[in-house]
Design an enzyme around this catalytic site. Sequence first.
Site, mmCIF file in Angstrom:
data_model
loop_
_atom_site.group_PDB
_atom_site.id
_atom_site.type_symbol
_atom_site.label_atom_id
_atom_site.label_comp_id
_atom_site.label_asym_id
_atom_site.label_seq_id
_atom_site.Cartn_x
_atom_site.Cartn_y
_atom_site.Cartn_z
ATOM 1 C CE LYS A 214 -3.888 2.159 2.424
ATOM 2 N NZ LYS A 214 -4.835 2.048 3.561
ATOM 3 N NE ARG A 278 -3.679 -3.263 2.151
ATOM 4 C CZ ARG A 278 -4.696 -2.420 2.076
ATOM 5 N NH1 ARG A 278 -5.119 -1.789 3.161
ATOM 6 N NH2 ARG A 278 -5.305 -2.206 0.934
ATOM 7 C CG ASP A 382 -14.626 1.742 -1.455
ATOM 8 O OD1 ASP A 382 -15.662 2.366 -1.177
ATOM 9 O OD2 ASP A 382 -13.487 2.201 -1.279
#
Length: 691
Positions: A214, A278, A382
């Site tokens: 990310k 992650r 989302d």
Amino acid sequence: MSSAKTLKPIHRLPLARQTLQGALSQLPLEDQPSAQRISTTFSPTTRGVWARTLPLWDNWPIRITKEEALALGCDVDKGEKISAEAILGRWDPQPGEKQDNGLELKSSPHRLKMAPVLLGVCEKTVQDCFPELDVGDAAKADAPTDVEGGDEARQALVDVLSGRKVLEGENYMPWSTRYCGHQFGVWAGQLGDGRAISVLETEGPKGREEIQLKGAGRTPFARAADGLAVLRSSVREYLGCEAVNALGIPSTRALAILTSPVRVMREQGPEPSSLVARVAPSFIRIGHFEAMNPGEAAKNSHQVFFGGGWKSSVEDEADKNDALGGQGSLEGLRDLTLWAKDVMGMKDSTVNEWFIDVVRRNAETVAQWQVYGFMHGVLNTDNISVLGLTIDYGPYAFMDVFDQNHICNHSDPGGLYSYKGQPGRVLFALDSLASSLLPILGYEAQNGKIPDAGWGENATPDDVRGWEAAGLESIESWSDLYNQIESVAERSGWQKRFGLPSYRDTDDRDIVKDFQYLLHGYDIDFGAALRQLSFFRTSKVENKEYLKSQAKLWIKQATNDLMPDIVSRTEEGIVAWLQTYAKRVNEEKDQFDEDERLKKMQEVNPRFVLRQWVLEDTIKKMEDALEKEDVPEARRVLQRVLDLSTNPFKPYGEDKDGVIADNLTGEEAEQATLCGLGPKSMLGYQCSCSS
């Protein structure tokens, strides 16, 4: 953990038995390097889910020096121009050595110029998810910061997680996914992984594990953003998901966090960049299903990103008066549903059974949020995982002074995602999922099986309407089931935190609600009060001096600078509630041993809570250390809080009665401080979505 002989560096981990790219369709992109960086609205009728996206952790817009341009054959002093493709092409990886897992570790001269700095590795995540992964000395605070050389396993980890090197195979590559969604209750159209790039799927003790970066750079879904992340947001995610997981709440996990010389421009000016690696069995969200069947919300809308474009596909050339009205793909819906069922271990289950399991998972997760005072902050569709994981840690917060109406996200002035609103917003998200699934649920209900491939090729709008009606009937009471599961799970959580031998209907009011009213009325900290309750002996309730001492202890350790004129009233309020609580517990005193009951309470009521002041303090100290190029200090600051986050139930600084000593020194004093309430100015602190 596995023996040292079985450990492997990250690029040699085996691929998962079934990969997302092998199960789901690829989105159409051109071959030129810029295609991965241009924001693209894909045809709503495509069944594609993912697009090839290489990590590109660099300033955006890309900057290039005269010397670099000259190396590419362009003399800018002579007015020569250089193409974006040539500049971006420097990041294209070149062939590398093939590994036993069928992948190659690739790079390019320009990628090797990257200077990533590893700030932390979560050993708990490695143990839980990747027991075969060798991280070398990466988890040590004093690990070398050299970009090359040294420990081979650490270097491989840094290379892959920074994008300095890329894992690719004949039919395998890093990717980002497309999804749609409702944001703050309003249809937002195509969204997608704007700055998240997945780099590997492997097998862990519990099955498939996906590693996603990310903040790794622009993707086809980045819209107007740079695809990067600032240090403050990455630290919040890195610590947040581990703190939530340690409480027993389903969550994505943090593997590592890095920084680099790249600076990110935000509202307050340039900030240090960062990247979080992650982990989850899958990052599939409700929004992925909305992309396959968005329903009425998306009809008659056409979305084009500023500076980007529209990407048609073979499906886009089809008649817009198809079964879904030109919005969505029945084939893609089937593919995605089968994939999600498989990842969740429900390959042989019906779609109906799988949907109910998604409902159950999310109901149980939000119930635990409520019990532990966790507020997500941005529960858009989302941001809701079909696996029931807590996902996307932005402006989240743990409750301090209790307030049912607390809003942790200052971008949510209406309180849509307030603490009390969370169960309802998850219900709204699940309703959106149900709407998307109705055709396949209805087909299954009418035919007794999941549809075969090709089921949508000759389907008509009338077919879809019939399936939707049958699907709606097949899950008619699902929302009631959600409410029931959430209520039961929340009651179970409260029962454990309050140490109640059983749970009665009257406990909702007499114990839970009255406790919350007490906290709110006297500005008492939620987590600290429950921790103190874990040492309260109901067998001593008739001892007035004991009761008074307990009330004083609560005020000392669970309040923050109370005004003198309300201290006595606060003591009276605490004593009154403790008496009610003790009477309720003692009605079943024959069913438990008091020492054992308190021990169990201390195992579910954390001593350490990842409060907002701790996060802000940690971020500030790390930024200051990195400004001085003191990476080891930044690592130590982060590791100390990570240790507390992953072991929140330890009695840091407490004695056997829950009293915190005033004469602690050294590391013990530092731990006790981080377990404290922090400055009063930080109570109810709201964070922003900007990251």
